[in-house]
Design a protein around this motif. Structure first.
Motif, PDB file in Angstrom:
ATOM      1  N   VAL A 186      39.600  56.237 -14.950  1.00 41.20           N
ATOM      2  CA  VAL A 186      39.349  57.090 -16.110  1.00 41.20           C
ATOM      3  C   VAL A 186      39.331  56.174 -17.328  1.00 41.20           C
ATOM      4  N   PHE A 187      38.339  56.324 -18.183  1.00 39.50           N
ATOM      5  CA  PHE A 187      38.255  55.511 -19.389  1.00 39.50           C
ATOM      6  C   PHE A 187      39.291  55.987 -20.396  1.00 39.50           C
ATOM      7  N   PRO A 188      39.650  55.137 -21.343  1.00 37.18           N
ATOM      8  CA  PRO A 188      40.714  55.496 -22.301  1.00 37.18           C
ATOM      9  C   PRO A 188      40.422  56.785 -23.065  1.00 37.18           C
ATOM     10  N   ALA A 189      41.490  57.491 -23.362  1.00 42.50           N
ATOM     11  CA  ALA A 189      41.384  58.748 -24.104  1.00 42.50           C
ATOM     12  C   ALA A 189      41.257  58.461 -25.598  1.00 42.50           C
ATOM     13  N   ARG A 190      41.601  59.406 -26.414  1.00 43.85           N
ATOM     14  CA  ARG A 190      41.483  59.285 -27.871  1.00 43.85           C
ATOM     15  C   ARG A 190      42.268  58.072 -28.373  1.00 43.85           C
ATOM     16  N   THR A 191      41.644  57.348 -29.295  1.00 42.34           N
ATOM     17  CA  THR A 191      42.266  56.192 -29.924  1.00 42.34           C
ATOM     18  C   THR A 191      42.172  56.359 -31.434  1.00 42.34           C
ATOM     19  N   MET A 192      43.287  56.103 -32.126  1.00 43.62           N
ATOM     20  CA  MET A 192      43.292  56.214 -33.580  1.00 43.62           C
ATOM     21  C   MET A 192      43.811  54.907 -34.189  1.00 43.62           C
ATOM     22  N   GLN A 193      43.270  54.575 -35.349  1.00 40.54           N
ATOM     23  CA  GLN A 193      43.770  53.421 -36.085  1.00 40.54           C
ATOM     24  C   GLN A 193      43.738  53.724 -37.573  1.00 40.54           C
ATOM     25  N   MET A 194      44.678  53.114 -38.308  1.00 39.98           N
ATOM     26  CA  MET A 194      44.749  53.290 -39.754  1.00 39.98           C
ATOM     27  C   MET A 194      44.858  51.920 -40.408  1.00 39.98           C
ATOM     28  N   ALA A 195      44.303  51.817 -41.615  1.00 43.13           N
ATOM     29  CA  ALA A 195      44.328  50.535 -42.314  1.00 43.13           C
ATOM     30  C   ALA A 195      44.484  50.756 -43.811  1.00 43.13           C
ATOM     31  N   LEU A 196      45.140  49.795 -44.450  1.00 45.70           N
ATOM     32  CA  LEU A 196      45.265  49.743 -45.905  1.00 45.70           C
ATOM     33  C   LEU A 196      44.686  48.413 -46.382  1.00 45.70           C
ATOM     34  N   ARG A 197      43.917  48.459 -47.452  1.00 43.39           N
ATOM     35  CA  ARG A 197      43.361  47.235 -48.024  1.00 43.39           C
ATOM     36  C   ARG A 197      43.632  47.227 -49.513  1.00 43.39           C
ATOM     37  N   PHE A 198      44.306  46.183 -49.954  1.00 44.24           N
ATOM     38  CA  PHE A 198      44.642  46.005 -51.360  1.00 44.24           C
ATOM     39  C   PHE A 198      43.668  44.992 -51.958  1.00 44.24           C
ATOM     40  N   THR A 199      42.986  45.361 -53.043  1.00 42.98           N
ATOM     41  CA  THR A 199      42.063  44.456 -53.696  1.00 42.98           C
ATOM     42  C   THR A 199      42.571  44.133 -55.088  1.00 42.98           C
ATOM     43  N   PHE A 200      42.343  42.887 -55.481  1.00 41.40           N
ATOM     44  CA  PHE A 200      42.776  42.444 -56.818  1.00 41.40           C
ATOM     45  C   PHE A 200      41.778  41.480 -57.401  1.00 41.40           C
TER      46      PHE A 200
ATOM     47  N   GLY B  83      43.102  47.830 -56.693  1.00 41.83           N
ATOM     48  CA  GLY B  83      42.682  48.993 -55.934  1.00 41.83           C
ATOM     49  C   GLY B  83      43.323  49.001 -54.560  1.00 41.83           C
ATOM     50  N   LEU B  84      43.432  50.166 -53.988  1.00 45.40           N
ATOM     51  CA  LEU B  84      43.989  50.339 -52.651  1.00 45.40           C
ATOM     52  C   LEU B  84      43.066  51.278 -51.886  1.00 45.40           C
ATOM     53  N   LYS B  85      42.691  50.883 -50.698  1.00 42.89           N
ATOM     54  CA  LYS B  85      41.818  51.710 -49.876  1.00 42.89           C
ATOM     55  C   LYS B  85      42.549  52.058 -48.583  1.00 42.89           C
ATOM     56  N   PHE B  86      42.618  53.349 -48.287  1.00 50.89           N
ATOM     57  CA  PHE B  86      43.203  53.838 -47.037  1.00 50.89           C
ATOM     58  C   PHE B  86      42.072  54.292 -46.142  1.00 50.89           C
ATOM     59  N   ARG B  87      42.122  53.917 -44.869  1.00 52.14           N
ATOM     60  CA  ARG B  87      41.079  54.301 -43.921  1.00 52.14           C
ATOM     61  C   ARG B  87      41.718  54.702 -42.595  1.00 52.14           C
ATOM     62  N   ALA B  88      41.251  55.811 -42.037  1.00 56.83           N
ATOM     63  CA  ALA B  88      41.710  56.287 -40.732  1.00 56.83           C
ATOM     64  C   ALA B  88      40.483  56.501 -39.848  1.00 56.83           C
ATOM     65  N   ASP B  89      40.505  55.904 -38.662  1.00 60.14           N
ATOM     66  CA  ASP B  89      39.405  56.018 -37.703  1.00 60.14           C
ATOM     67  C   ASP B  89      39.918  56.674 -36.435  1.00 60.14           C
ATOM     68  N   MET B  90      39.099  57.531 -35.861  1.00 58.77           N
ATOM     69  CA  MET B  90      39.433  58.187 -34.605  1.00 58.77           C
ATOM     70  C   MET B  90      38.243  58.055 -33.662  1.00 58.77           C
ATOM     71  N   PHE B  91      38.481  57.445 -32.517  1.00 59.03           N
ATOM     72  CA  PHE B  91      37.449  57.270 -31.512  1.00 59.03           C
ATOM     73  C   PHE B  91      37.686  58.270 -30.390  1.00 59.03           C
TER      74      PHE B  91
END
Length: 68
Positions: free
Chosen positions: A54-68, A20-28
């Protein structure tokens, strides 16, 4: 005070029965709202009353997880 909106999207993909492969995108701070710091309160400072942080603006991260 301030308000904050965080978003997360994910999608699972299955390959055969074991893999399986899981794609995840987070936006803070998704709305990119400005969050100002506290003003300088030292009377003898030349920057008295000004907001210099000024505190940090928009932050985005993406991740892939491969399960076997």
């Amino acid at each position: 005070s301030y308000w904050n909106l965080d978003l997360s999207l994910s999608k699972d993909f299955k390959f055969h029965e074991r893999y399986g492969l899981k794609f995840r995108a987070d936006m803070f701070n998704a709305t990119n709202s400005v969050r100002l710091g506290n003003p300088i309160l030292q009377v003898n400072n030349a920057l008295f009353g000004r907001i210099t942080a000024v505190f940090p603006a928009r932050t985005m991260q993406m991740a892939l997880r491969f399960t076997f």
